[in-house]
Each structure stands twice: as C-alpha cells, then as structure tokens.
Design a protein around this motif. Structure first.
Motif, PDB file in Angstrom:
ATOM      1  N   UNK A 150      75.719  19.495  -3.806  1.00  0.00           N
ATOM      2  CA  UNK A 150      74.955  20.523  -4.511  1.00  0.00           C
ATOM      3  C   UNK A 150      75.613  21.899  -4.386  1.00  0.00           C
ATOM      4  N   UNK A 151      75.518  22.683  -5.457  1.00  0.00           N
ATOM      5  CA  UNK A 151      76.079  24.039  -5.445  1.00  0.00           C
ATOM      6  C   UNK A 151      75.024  25.060  -5.036  1.00  0.00           C
ATOM      7  N   UNK A 152      75.416  26.299  -4.998  1.00  0.00           N
ATOM      8  CA  UNK A 152      74.531  27.357  -4.496  1.00  0.00           C
ATOM      9  C   UNK A 152      73.335  27.587  -5.420  1.00  0.00           C
ATOM     10  N   UNK A 153      73.512  27.332  -6.721  1.00  0.00           N
ATOM     11  CA  UNK A 153      72.407  27.534  -7.651  1.00  0.00           C
ATOM     12  C   UNK A 153      71.297  26.509  -7.412  1.00  0.00           C
ATOM     13  N   UNK A 154      71.701  25.309  -7.030  1.00  0.00           N
ATOM     14  CA  UNK A 154      70.722  24.265  -6.725  1.00  0.00           C
ATOM     15  C   UNK A 154      69.886  24.662  -5.521  1.00  0.00           C
ATOM     16  N   UNK A 155      70.542  25.126  -4.455  1.00  0.00           N
ATOM     17  CA  UNK A 155      69.813  25.512  -3.239  1.00  0.00           C
ATOM     18  C   UNK A 155      69.016  26.795  -3.443  1.00  0.00           C
ATOM     19  N   UNK A 156      69.539  27.680  -4.294  1.00  0.00           N
ATOM     20  CA  UNK A 156      68.796  28.910  -4.587  1.00  0.00           C
ATOM     21  C   UNK A 156      67.491  28.572  -5.313  1.00  0.00           C
ATOM     22  N   UNK A 157      67.551  27.611  -6.217  1.00  0.00           N
ATOM     23  CA  UNK A 157      66.359  27.205  -6.950  1.00  0.00           C
ATOM     24  C   UNK A 157      65.301  26.618  -6.009  1.00  0.00           C
ATOM     25  N   UNK A 158      65.763  25.965  -4.937  1.00  0.00           N
ATOM     26  CA  UNK A 158      64.833  25.339  -3.991  1.00  0.00           C
ATOM     27  C   UNK A 158      64.316  26.339  -2.969  1.00  0.00           C
ATOM     28  N   UNK A 159      65.233  27.099  -2.365  1.00  0.00           N
ATOM     29  CA  UNK A 159      64.854  27.982  -1.261  1.00  0.00           C
ATOM     30  C   UNK A 159      64.477  29.391  -1.698  1.00  0.00           C
ATOM     31  N   UNK A 160      64.980  29.827  -2.871  1.00  0.00           N
ATOM     32  CA  UNK A 160      64.635  31.154  -3.399  1.00  0.00           C
ATOM     33  C   UNK A 160      64.274  31.017  -4.876  1.00  0.00           C
ATOM     34  N   UNK A 161      63.176  30.370  -5.171  1.00  0.00           N
ATOM     35  CA  UNK A 161      62.821  30.107  -6.577  1.00  0.00           C
ATOM     36  C   UNK A 161      62.571  31.394  -7.346  1.00  0.00           C
ATOM     37  N   UNK A 162      62.798  31.291  -8.666  1.00  0.00           N
ATOM     38  CA  UNK A 162      62.615  32.455  -9.545  1.00  0.00           C
ATOM     39  C   UNK A 162      61.144  32.651  -9.878  1.00  0.00           C
ATOM     40  N   UNK A 163      60.382  32.969  -8.866  1.00  0.00           N
ATOM     41  CA  UNK A 163      58.953  33.243  -9.003  1.00  0.00           C
ATOM     42  C   UNK A 163      58.629  34.489  -8.183  1.00  0.00           C
ATOM     43  N   UNK A 164      57.495  35.102  -8.391  1.00  0.00           N
ATOM     44  CA  UNK A 164      57.100  36.226  -7.515  1.00  0.00           C
ATOM     45  C   UNK A 164      57.109  35.801  -6.049  1.00  0.00           C
ATOM     46  N   UNK A 165      57.513  36.680  -5.173  1.00  0.00           N
ATOM     47  CA  UNK A 165      57.693  36.330  -3.760  1.00  0.00           C
ATOM     48  C   UNK A 165      56.395  35.858  -3.102  1.00  0.00           C
ATOM     49  N   UNK A 166      55.276  36.332  -3.591  1.00  0.00           N
ATOM     50  CA  UNK A 166      54.017  35.907  -2.978  1.00  0.00           C
ATOM     51  C   UNK A 166      53.732  34.421  -3.235  1.00  0.00           C
ATOM     52  N   UNK A 167      54.453  33.838  -4.219  1.00  0.00           N
ATOM     53  CA  UNK A 167      54.284  32.423  -4.508  1.00  0.00           C
ATOM     54  C   UNK A 167      55.241  31.531  -3.720  1.00  0.00           C
ATOM     55  N   UNK A 168      56.194  32.131  -2.986  1.00  0.00           N
ATOM     56  CA  UNK A 168      57.190  31.349  -2.256  1.00  0.00           C
ATOM     57  C   UNK A 168      56.550  30.433  -1.212  1.00  0.00           C
ATOM     58  N   UNK A 169      55.465  30.890  -0.621  1.00  0.00           N
ATOM     59  CA  UNK A 169      54.802  30.065   0.396  1.00  0.00           C
ATOM     60  C   UNK A 169      54.304  28.746  -0.186  1.00  0.00           C
TER      61      UNK A 169
END
Length: 345
Positions: A234-253
């Motif tokens: 997997x590349x960095x974009x794959x892990x970014x999508x999982x660990x730092x999703x493109x959603x508001x930060x309050x939804x990360x939890x």
C-alpha cells in the motif's frame, strides 16, 4: 525438484504396514427361533463431520483406509514417527492414542497424561492433498511453460491450448482492470492463487477426496497472505485515507476505527466465504446420500441420485466460481491499496 517431491510422496503413501488398514466386522449368531441383531441408529451428523474433517489416515471407503505417517515430538522422547494404522479403532501404540484426531499420551491406567502435550507434525489427509495439489500445479505449469518454449510463434497445443484461455482471461479481465498498469508485479501470485484454489476444489469433489479448501486453517492462510501483500504494498494515499480520512477532525474518532475494521474485514470475508461455500456444498451432498440410510428404502435412491447429479453440476460451477471470486477480490484489494491519488475538483 521432482526427485524431492517423489521422496515426499513415497514417505507419505508408503510409510507403515500394512498398506491398507482393515476394519473388524462383528459376527452375529442366530438362535433357533429368532435373531439377536441390534441395529445402531444412523447418525447423519457424525457421518457428515467425519467426512468433512481432517484425519490422520485417508479413508476412501468404509473398509479401505490408507495409513499416513504420524510425526510427533515430545520433550522427553524427541521425534517419533510411525504409521497412523497403529492408532486405528482406539488402539494404544507406544503410549499414544488417537482421541478424535487429537493424539494424546496415555498413562498406564488408560487416562490421558495431561503433563505431556505432543507436538503433531503428522501428514494428515489434508496435508497429503495439499502435496498432491502442489505436485499437479508443478506438472501442469511445467508442461505449459515447455509448450510456450517449443511452440514459440505457433498455435498452442495440448495442455497449453487448454490453459492459455484461462490464463489470458484472468490477466485481461480480472487482474489488469482491478490493479492497473502495475499488475505484472502481482500477477504470478494471483494466478497461482486462482489455480491452487480451483484445483483443490476439484480434488475435493472426487470420491474419497479431502475437504482442503473447506478447512478454515487453509482459507485463513490464503487470506493472511493476501492481507500481507495488500497492506505491505500500500502507498501513502491508502494509509492516509485510513488514518487521516478526508472528513472533519471531530469525526475521526468514528471514521478511523471504521476504516481499520474495514481493513481487517477484507481478509476475514475472504477466509469465511471460501470456507463456508465449499463446506456447505459437501454437507449438502452428504446429506442427500444420508437420506437413503435414514429412510432405509431403495425407492429413495433414484430421487437422491437425480438431486446429487444436479448438485454435482452446481459444485463444479462453485469450484470455479469461488476460485474466481477469491482472486478477483484480492486483485481489487491490491488495486485499491496501490492506486495513485487523483485530486477531485
């Protein structure tokens, strides 16, 4: 390579004596006016579990059983090797007993020695089938490779002409569209995965065949390999999508645990789907044959035969379909893991 494979198969199939284990038959005597014959109730559940489970010998029919080598290791005795026929019918050999396909050490009074836990490296029915499947893959693809060399620039012949459409179809219609331009790096594994599952699915349909791809340990290993290849590639974009999703930060939890669970569910779905579908097919076939013994009437046999023939055709389709689905989903998982990032505006 082939001499080593031949040595393995000699040790698997010729170890121990006698060549076939014999089952003892009980003799019933007749009295002058009546017979004393006690019939055991047919237990279809036990019959089905016996046929779909792994075992230390390879039973083809009720009276023909091929013994396989039992290989045990204990700290006090070291490595021990003997024929599985020594443990048939609950016999005790060298202090060991086969307790529902779990070999245990026995005390002098017949109780299980809980202090000793033998490490079992035996060649069981599933392991022997695994070796046969691997040998068939080597023989088939060695012949195909030789065909490509000798018939270079010519029309394919023999087994090459049969295998080439399958190989080209898997490459052009499954792997390449799912992974993209970098498919060549993963194609050898995916092709091996497809034919390994397909051949062992077919071997499981033969009379006396082992339920290898219906063994959850086998499907677990296949799913684990696919999981490792997917996530290590997997590349960095794959892990970014999982660990730092493109959603508001309050939804990360919420989103991050959901994404992590999704990553883990992929191999789990591969494992369970193959295991459940292949095992279910065997259970249905055995249940149909079990109806003859439940009703104890020859008139049931024709109906069972028709349904069994229909199910056999379905099983042939499922044998291909499950290998295809496992390979397709693995290709899609790899493709999503190595996909390049494209900004959407």
């Amino acid at each position: 390579m082939f001499k080593y494979i031949f040595t393995i198969f000699v040790s698997v199939f010729l170890f121990g004596s006698p060549a076939f284990a014999q089952h003892e038959e009980a003799v019933h005597t007749e009295s002058s006016h009546e017979q004393t014959h006690e019939e055991e109730k047919f237990d279809i559940g036990s019959m089905i579990m016996h046929h779909i489970s792994d075992e230390h010998g390879w039973e083809f029919t009720h009276s023909v059983k091929l013994p396989l080598p039992v290989i045990l290791y204990t700290a006090d005795r070291g490595l021990e090797l003997f024929s599985s026929s020594k443990l048939d019918h609950g016999q005790v050999y060298n202090g060991y007993r086969n307790d529902h396909e779990h070999i245990v050490r026995i005390n002098e009074d017949g109780s299980v020695n809980e202090a000793v836990h033998p490490m079992d490296f035996s060649i069981t029915k599933n392991v022997a089938t695994l070796m046969i499947g691997a040998l068939l893959l080597l023989l088939i693809f060695t012949a195909v490779s030789k065909g490509y060399t000798t018939n270079k620039g010519k029309a394919p012949k023999g087994i090459q002409s049969f295998m080439e459409p399958l190989i080209v179809y898997m490459r052009d219609e499954v792997v390449k569209p799912s992974i993209g331009k970098n498919y060549g790096k993963y194609f050898p594994y995916l092709l091996t995965l497809f034919f390994f599952i397909f051949i062992n699915n077919l071997l499981g349909l033969l009379p006396g065949g082992a339920n290898l791809t219906g063994n959850i340990a086998i499907t677990l290993v296949l799913a684990l390999i696919s999981f490792l290849i997917t996530n290590l590639s997997a590349n960095k974009y794959y892990w970014k999508h999982i660990l730092l999703p493109d959603t508001p930060k309050w939804m990360w939890a919420i989103m991050i645990p959901v994404e992590v669970v999704g990553v883990l569910m992929k191999p789990l779905s591969l494992m369970i789907r193959l295991f459940a579908n292949i095992t279910a097919g065997h259970i249905i076939m055995l249940s149909l044959f079990g109806l003859i013994f439940i009703f104890k009437n020859w008139a049931v046999a024709p109906a069972v035969g028709v349904f069994a023939l229909f199910m056999s055709a379905i099983e042939l389709l499922v044998a291909f379909l499950q290998a295809f689905i496992f390979t397709l989903l693995t290709s899609m998982y790899i493709g999503s893991a190595i996909e390049e990032h494209h900004a959407d505006h």
